[in-house]
Design a protein around this motif. Structure first.
Motif, PDB file in Angstrom:
ATOM      1  N   ALA A 629      32.864 -58.517  83.437  1.00 22.01           N
ATOM      2  CA  ALA A 629      32.521 -58.482  84.859  1.00 22.01           C
ATOM      3  C   ALA A 629      32.065 -57.086  85.264  1.00 22.01           C
ATOM      4  CB  ALA A 629      33.726 -58.921  85.694  1.00 22.01           C
ATOM      5  N   ALA A 630      32.788 -56.080  84.778  1.00 19.50           N
ATOM      6  CA  ALA A 630      32.455 -54.706  85.156  1.00 19.50           C
ATOM      7  C   ALA A 630      31.101 -54.287  84.581  1.00 19.50           C
ATOM      8  CB  ALA A 630      33.551 -53.753  84.679  1.00 19.50           C
ATOM      9  N   ALA A 631      30.880 -54.615  83.316  1.00 13.69           N
ATOM     10  CA  ALA A 631      29.630 -54.211  82.673  1.00 13.69           C
ATOM     11  C   ALA A 631      28.443 -54.925  83.318  1.00 13.69           C
ATOM     12  CB  ALA A 631      29.679 -54.516  81.175  1.00 13.69           C
ATOM     13  N   THR A 632      28.617 -56.177  83.618  1.00 16.42           N
ATOM     14  CA  THR A 632      27.544 -56.947  84.244  1.00 16.42           C
ATOM     15  C   THR A 632      27.178 -56.343  85.596  1.00 16.42           C
ATOM     16  OG1 THR A 632      28.398 -58.936  83.182  1.00 16.42           O
ATOM     17  CG2 THR A 632      26.837 -59.253  84.996  1.00 16.42           C
ATOM     18  N   ASP A 633      28.203 -56.052  86.356  1.00 19.51           N
ATOM     19  CA  ASP A 633      27.978 -55.456  87.664  1.00 19.51           C
ATOM     20  C   ASP A 633      27.281 -54.097  87.534  1.00 19.51           C
ATOM     21  OD1 ASP A 633      28.511 -55.277  90.591  1.00 19.51           O
ATOM     22  OD2 ASP A 633      29.683 -53.541  89.934  1.00 19.51           O
ATOM     23  N   SER A 634      27.704 -53.316  86.575  1.00 22.86           N
ATOM     24  CA  SER A 634      27.107 -51.993  86.385  1.00 22.86           C
ATOM     25  C   SER A 634      25.619 -52.089  86.040  1.00 22.86           C
ATOM     26  CB  SER A 634      27.829 -51.225  85.279  1.00 22.86           C
ATOM     27  OG  SER A 634      29.136 -50.915  85.685  1.00 22.86           O
ATOM     28  N   LEU A 635      25.304 -52.989  85.126  1.00 27.70           N
ATOM     29  CA  LEU A 635      23.894 -53.129  84.741  1.00 27.70           C
ATOM     30  C   LEU A 635      23.058 -53.593  85.921  1.00 27.70           C
ATOM     31  CD1 LEU A 635      24.077 -54.712  81.162  1.00 27.70           C
ATOM     32  CD2 LEU A 635      23.432 -52.385  81.780  1.00 27.70           C
ATOM     33  N   ALA A 636      23.602 -54.525  86.688  1.00 27.00           N
ATOM     34  CA  ALA A 636      22.852 -55.043  87.828  1.00 27.00           C
ATOM     35  C   ALA A 636      22.611 -53.958  88.866  1.00 27.00           C
ATOM     36  CB  ALA A 636      23.598 -56.224  88.445  1.00 27.00           C
ATOM     37  N   ARG A 637      23.445 -52.929  88.855  1.00 30.23           N
ATOM     38  CA  ARG A 637      23.298 -51.838  89.826  1.00 30.23           C
ATOM     39  C   ARG A 637      22.689 -50.593  89.199  1.00 30.23           C
ATOM     40  NH1 ARG A 637      29.014 -50.912  91.299  1.00 30.23           N
ATOM     41  NH2 ARG A 637      28.255 -49.437  92.864  1.00 30.23           N
ATOM     42  N   PHE A 638      22.067 -50.747  88.060  1.00 36.24           N
ATOM     43  CA  PHE A 638      21.406 -49.635  87.360  1.00 36.24           C
ATOM     44  C   PHE A 638      22.381 -48.552  86.915  1.00 36.24           C
ATOM     45  CE2 PHE A 638      18.271 -51.186  90.537  1.00 36.24           C
ATOM     46  CZ  PHE A 638      17.422 -51.811  89.643  1.00 36.24           C
ATOM     47  N   ARG A 639      23.660 -48.923  86.827  1.00 30.09           N
ATOM     48  CA  ARG A 639      24.644 -47.938  86.377  1.00 30.09           C
ATOM     49  C   ARG A 639      24.852 -48.116  84.875  1.00 30.09           C
ATOM     50  NH1 ARG A 639      26.949 -45.375  90.606  1.00 30.09           N
ATOM     51  NH2 ARG A 639      28.646 -44.727  89.275  1.00 30.09           N
ATOM     52  N   PHE A 640      23.791 -47.804  84.147  1.00 33.32           N
ATOM     53  CA  PHE A 640      23.775 -48.004  82.704  1.00 33.32           C
ATOM     54  C   PHE A 640      24.917 -47.261  82.022  1.00 33.32           C
ATOM     55  CE2 PHE A 640      19.487 -48.035  84.354  1.00 33.32           C
ATOM     56  CZ  PHE A 640      18.997 -49.229  83.867  1.00 33.32           C
ATOM     57  N   HIS A 641      25.105 -46.060  82.459  1.00 34.97           N
ATOM     58  CA  HIS A 641      26.137 -45.228  81.855  1.00 34.97           C
ATOM     59  C   HIS A 641      27.507 -45.897  81.939  1.00 34.97           C
ATOM     60  CE1 HIS A 641      28.957 -41.887  81.449  1.00 34.97           C
ATOM     61  NE2 HIS A 641      29.472 -42.327  82.569  1.00 34.97           N
ATOM     62  N   ASP A 642      27.804 -46.435  83.104  1.00 32.28           N
ATOM     63  CA  ASP A 642      29.089 -47.110  83.288  1.00 32.28           C
ATOM     64  C   ASP A 642      29.232 -48.296  82.356  1.00 32.28           C
ATOM     65  OD1 ASP A 642      30.120 -45.473  85.159  1.00 32.28           O
ATOM     66  OD2 ASP A 642      29.718 -46.781  86.880  1.00 32.28           O
ATOM     67  N   ALA A 643      28.161 -49.068  82.249  1.00 36.53           N
ATOM     68  CA  ALA A 643      28.207 -50.246  81.390  1.00 36.53           C
ATOM     69  C   ALA A 643      28.471 -49.830  79.949  1.00 36.53           C
ATOM     70  CB  ALA A 643      26.903 -51.024  81.493  1.00 36.53           C
ATOM     71  N   ALA A 644      27.733 -48.829  79.491  1.00 37.12           N
ATOM     72  CA  ALA A 644      27.875 -48.373  78.116  1.00 37.12           C
ATOM     73  C   ALA A 644      29.294 -47.880  77.845  1.00 37.12           C
ATOM     74  CB  ALA A 644      26.867 -47.262  77.828  1.00 37.12           C
ATOM     75  N   VAL A 647      32.057 -50.769  77.878  1.00 34.09           N
ATOM     76  CA  VAL A 647      32.104 -51.612  76.688  1.00 34.09           C
ATOM     77  C   VAL A 647      32.575 -50.801  75.479  1.00 34.09           C
ATOM     78  CG1 VAL A 647      30.805 -53.188  75.215  1.00 34.09           C
ATOM     79  CG2 VAL A 647      30.269 -53.043  77.646  1.00 34.09           C
ATOM     80  N   TYR A 648      32.118 -49.563  75.423  1.00 40.69           N
ATOM     81  CA  TYR A 648      32.536 -48.679  74.325  1.00 40.69           C
ATOM     82  C   TYR A 648      34.050 -48.560  74.266  1.00 40.69           C
ATOM     83  CZ  TYR A 648      32.773 -44.160  71.751  1.00 40.69           C
ATOM     84  OH  TYR A 648      33.037 -43.147  70.860  1.00 40.69           O
ATOM     85  N   GLN A 649      34.641 -48.235  75.400  1.00 37.62           N
ATOM     86  CA  GLN A 649      36.098 -48.075  75.437  1.00 37.62           C
ATOM     87  C   GLN A 649      36.805 -49.373  75.074  1.00 37.62           C
ATOM     88  OE1 GLN A 649      37.692 -45.344  75.528  1.00 37.62           O
ATOM     89  NE2 GLN A 649      35.966 -44.033  76.069  1.00 37.62           N
ATOM     90  N   PHE A 650      36.255 -50.466  75.560  1.00 36.93           N
ATOM     91  CA  PHE A 650      36.869 -51.755  75.258  1.00 36.93           C
ATOM     92  C   PHE A 650      36.824 -52.042  73.764  1.00 36.93           C
ATOM     93  CE2 PHE A 650      36.172 -56.333  74.477  1.00 36.93           C
ATOM     94  CZ  PHE A 650      37.433 -56.792  74.821  1.00 36.93           C
ATOM     95  N   VAL A 651      35.640 -51.887  73.190  1.00 34.73           N
ATOM     96  CA  VAL A 651      35.473 -52.220  71.781  1.00 34.73           C
ATOM     97  C   VAL A 651      36.334 -51.308  70.909  1.00 34.73           C
ATOM     98  CG1 VAL A 651      33.845 -52.185  69.855  1.00 34.73           C
ATOM     99  CG2 VAL A 651      33.170 -53.184  72.047  1.00 34.73           C
ATOM    100  N   TRP A 652      36.244 -50.038  71.187  1.00 37.20           N
ATOM    101  CA  TRP A 652      36.900 -49.072  70.298  1.00 37.20           C
ATOM    102  C   TRP A 652      38.415 -49.039  70.542  1.00 37.20           C
ATOM    103  CZ3 TRP A 652      33.388 -45.126  67.845  1.00 37.20           C
ATOM    104  CH2 TRP A 652      34.050 -44.413  66.830  1.00 37.20           C
TER     105      TRP A 652
END
Length: 895
Positions: A629-644, A647-652
């Motif tokens: 939900a957070a990553a989707t929202d970030s991308l939709a708002r051009f907050r690429f950095h947040d999305a990246a 997801v990075y923190q989640f995966v790692w």
RNA sequence: GGGGCGGUAGCUCAGCUGGCUAGAGCGCUGCGUUCACAUCGCAGAAGUCGGGGGUUCGAGUCCCUCCCGCCCCACCA
């Protein structure tokens, strides 16, 4: 089966080979092409067309990565995402390149003549023009290559012609003699925006002009360009300047030239500056030009196109370059005793944006577009928020420019570009502006000659969002894909391009060309300098791709590109610059490599809702749902950095460090088939989910691994989604709390081990007491996991922690106590110190919490949830505090 | 002359509408190679959030002011 695949995967991710293979597959299948007739809910981006002369640099790398992220994201969400590519003919830049090439052969463009020269440029374009297109493919851009356009191709040239004629007919294009910025090296006029103003340390020369008919009396004028005095036609003072009021109407004798010129009074003169008297050169200065018009002064242009002095000046200066002439003029004035003084003077002067030569403001007959009528609707669109900027502060800049917009000089004295569609009758002087080339004068039937000039490159670029779709024809493409959605570009072309596109879209189609403008930051070197060819501090994106892969580069760029900020990279240490992305790709690779042997096609198809989920599964599903939900929202708002980052923190940190570690034994079947099934199902689902979340940013590795998941083949692709949409039902605060406490427990145990230097291999017994409900649940579900991760031989639940025994103590946030017996090894003093330090920290926190809660202003005015959180915090702190006090008391007695 | 941006850990930066004990990556210190990953794991140290004032129950976040960088616009000759 899957086992054999995992053996194919080496322990290090090597992107070479994989990326191009995947890209070719996409290309072959035509995956990026969208036909207007099949388009569903189109999402469209028109690429900022790079110059045909361009080779990919990091700025392109960043901008096109961002656009590709958006395109892929929307495509995965089920929209018909269409990205129109193409290149710009880049009039001046390209002509310069080819002229340089000719120069190496000892030729100039005039040696070839116009036709052959243009021919030659086309050859150059055919040979090198697609370089950057190929480079964009290397970084993974999914443009609809079938639609690749060039600003000088037939269709776009037609659009340019149509626009010129329409504007002319509407009275918005006119031809006139005005002061323009002239580049003496390119020998062409430039638009205002094409002259880059920079502060330069120059000199201010104070020159005496002798009064005519009154020997020995002078007026002193100040100038930074003394050579232009050769074209002076007046001297001006402010009308209310008491000092000189008597001089108005008299003449001075222009030194070196000898002609008499009048002293006039004009409002423009600033009595405060210099002597309060100004020389007036209507042909070489925009202000003087205006003064000249007001006073009907003669306009004397003293220069040739290359800025050497022409016939209008005295013989002594003719043929000299403007700077030689400057020196000569100054020398001669000095000799005549007319140079009163010289002083250092900081002022800003224009430089050609293509060759950096100092531009010469100069009177010249050129074509202009009247901008104000076009600007008004463009301003309204912004004010009504139909046009949005990201970051929004650029809106102010746009507004300011639009409000103060000046007419646009569109003619260029070049050969490479769209020829101006204007013909002049050689007989009657009639001017024809036509969509089709005329052969005879419509008025008298006389011979026609076409205007020799071409149009500003930006005169074709400003039509890009619709000329590429077939305008002025009413095409299906145009109706389907216009307006486009997002425009992503560098802030420096906001005026050149973005603002003008808005005006053109509104003027010719009555609709904005896009709704959102994304202005990304500048790529800088380690010292914060802008990367540039001349500084040699650039980074070649292709080199980065070769070394670390496109995914690593893309991730690194996106991760660094917080909205509105510049990004810094070290061109002398590529590894340190792109390590983040490279390491992350490797982490992803290994996570999948680990998982593959344990999951099957069936696991992947099965829904986590259909298996007996355990606590850990519910926890990771909850986290996955939140992160999506957070990553989707970030991308939709051009907050690429947040999305990246999210997801990075989640995966790692969550998926790899905790979930994978916790489920290892379940995957091996150690806890029964049902447990194994739940783990494999959850793992498969979440793993594939985050691969998809990362796909827009890291398309190659995610596609590659996605195709290696069981049951998946090369025929499958992530390109078209689906974008992950985990059930909101999976959000499970209880599970997050329980696993959170479990992680806290394990971390604390690891900390104690480290603090007490307990052999990492040694298994220890510990005791816990006052165990919270959440931890009770977690331990019930994951006791063996805890034992493994914390290397415990036993975890004993006690009613109370044994007092007085030597060992290490800890209290979790929930108040759960834990005790590690350290027979023989414990250092009592050390333990006392540790407890004291903990107590001190808790005291501070507790004091603050109490202070707040004791303040009725806080409890009454703050939102209830904030107050509630604070109460809970106090409760937890108090509990831990009390427990630690007990420990301290116990230790006080221990020996 | 106008307008804007930035100053948060040694470095590069997050921290969006004011509210859990200010975060990340790199670097640093210590420990750790038996089966996903040393491009790794675990633990740790490290921050007067540029200075000062104000608003607020509460300020890294809002306001004022000052200092230090940077950028854009502008016809002071």
């Amino acid at each position: 089966m899957s086992d054999s695949i995992s053996h194919e995967l080496s322990s290090r991710y090597d992107p070479s080979g994989i990326e191009s293979q995947i890209y070719d597959r996409w290309l072959q299948r035509g995956d990026f092409h969208v036909a207007a007739t099949d388009a569903f809910d189109p999402y469209v981006i028109a690429i900022p067309p790079p110059n045909v002369t361009a080779a990919l640099h990091m700025g392109h790398g960043l901008n096109n990565t961002l656009q590709d992220v958006l395109i892929r994201f929307e495509r995965m969400r089920g929209r018909s995402a269409m990205w129109i590519p193409g290149t710009d003919h880049a009039g001046i830049a390209t002509q310069n390149v080819v002229e340089r090439e000719l120069a190496r052969e000892g030729l100039g463009r005039s040696d070839l003549g116009r036709e052959l020269f243009v021919e030659r440029v086309w050859q150059w374009v055919d040979r090198y023009g697609s370089t950057i297109i190929e480079q964009l493919k290397k970084i993974g851009c999914t443009c609809d290559w079938d639609r690749t356009r060039f600003t000088l191709d037939d269709g776009l040239s037609g659009a340019v012609r149509e626009v010129f004629v329409r504007l002319y007919e509407k009275g918005l294009i006119y031809r006139g003699n005005y002061i323009i910025n002239w580049c003496p090296r390119c020998r062409t006029a430039l638009a205002n925006e094409e002259a880059e103003h920079r502060e330069v340390e120059g000199k201010l020369y104070h020159v005496r002009y002798p009064l005519a008919e009154e020997h020995g009396r002078f007026v002193t004028v100040a100038t930074t360009r003394p050579e232009t005095m050769l074209g002076d036609t007046a001297v001006a003072v402010h009308p209310e300047d008491e000092r000189y009021i008597d001089l108005v109407g008299r003449d001075v004798e222009l030194p070196l030239v000898g002609r008499s010129i009048p002293i006039i009074a004009d409002e423009h003169v600033d009595p405060e500056f210099g002597s309060g008297i100004v020389k007036v050169t209507p042909a070489h200065d925009p202000n003087d030009f205006e003064i000249g018009l007001r006073h009907d002064l003669e306009q004397v242009d003293v220069m040739h196109g290359d800025a050497s002095i022409n016939q209008s000046a005295p013989a002594a200066y003719r043929g000299l370059d403007r700077f030689e002439a400057r020196q000569r003029v100054v020398d001669d004035l000095r000799e005549l005793g007319l140079l009163e003084r010289m002083e250092e003077h900081l002022h800003s002067i224009g430089h050609c944006y293509r060759c950096d030569t100092i531009v010469e403001p100069r009177l010249s007959l050129q074509w202009f577009v009247r901008m104000q009528p076009l600007a008004e609707p463009a301003l309204v669109a912004y004010r009504e928020s139909r046009l949005r900027f990201h970051p929004d502060r650029f809106g102010n800049i746009y507004e300011h420019w639009m409000t103060n917009v000046r007419d646009w000089c569109i003619s260029r004295q070049l050969w490479w570009g769209h020829r101006i569609p204007v013909w002049y009758c050689q007989e009657c002087g009639e001017i024809l502006v036509a969509r089709e080339d005329p052969d005879k004068c419509g008025a008298c039937g006389g011979e026609l000659e076409q205007d020799p000039d071409v149009l500003d490159t930006w005169f074709s670029s400003w039509l890009w969002p619709f000329s590429t779709l077939g305008w002025p024809e009413d095409t299906v493409d145009l109706r389907t894909f216009y307006p486009t959605n997002t425009l992503s570009t560098a802030p420096e072309i906001l005026f050149f391009w973005v603002a003008r596109m808005v005006m053109a879209g509104l003027e010719f189609l009555g609709e904005l060309p896009f709704t959102d403008v994304l202005l990304h930051g500048t790529v800088r070197d380690a010292r914060g300098r802008r990367m540039s060819k001349s500084l040699g501090n650039g980074i070649d994106p292709l080199e980065v791709v070769d070394l670390f892969g496109a995914d690593a580069m893309r991730y690194t760029l996106v991760n660094a590109a917080a909205l509105g900020t510049d990004i810094q990279l070290d061109n002398e240490d590529l590894e340190s610059s792109f390590r983040v992305g490279r390491n992350f790709a490797n982490k992803i690779w290994n996570a999948v490599r680990f998982a593959l042997p344990y999951i099957s096609a069936e696991d992947l198809e099965r829904s986590p809702d259909d298996v007996a989920l355990e606590l850990t599964d519910r926890w990771i599903l909850s986290r996955y749902s939140a992160v999506t939900a957070a990553a989707t929202d970030s991308l939709a708002r051009f907050r690429f950095h947040d999305a990246a980052e999210t997801v990075y923190q989640f995966v790692w940190s969550e998926f790899c460090d905790w979930y994978l570690e916790l489920v290892k034994e379940r995957l091996r079947g150690d806890r029964g088939e049902a447990s194994r099934l739940a783990a494999a199902t959850t793992l498969s689902h979440v793993l594939e989910g985050w691969l998809r979340l990362l796909h827009p940013i890291m398309p190659f590795i995610t596609e590659h691994l996605g195709c290696h998941l069981p049951g998946r083949t090369d025929g499958d692709t992530m390109l078209f989604g689906p974008w992950p949409a985990p059930s909101r039902e999976w959000r499970d605060e209880r599970a997050e709390e329980a696993v959170g406490e479990l992680m806290e427990l394990i971390s604390l145990l690891r900390n104690l081990r480290s603090e007490y230097s307990i052999d990492p291999g040694r298994q220890i017994d510990i005791s816990v007491a006052s165990v919270s409900d959440a931890l009770t649940e977690a331990l019930a579900a994951e006791e063996s996991g805890v034992n493994r991760l914390a290397r415990l031989s036993a975890l004993r639940r006690e009613d109370a922690i044994p007092e007085g025994e030597p060992g290490a103590h800890g209290v979790l946030r929930s108040g759960t106590e834990l005790f590690v017996p350290l027979r023989g090894v414990v250092d009592l003093d050390r333990e006392r110190e540790r407890i004291a330090a903990d107590l001190e920290k808790l005291e501070g926190l507790l004091r603050r919490a109490r202070q707040r809660l004791d303040d009725p202003n806080f409890t009454e005015r703050a939102p209830t949830e904030v107050v509630e959180r604070e109460r809970e915090k106090r409760r937890s702190l108090e509990e831990r505090y009390v427990r630690l006090l007990e420990k301290r008391a116990a230790f006080a007695e221990a020996r």
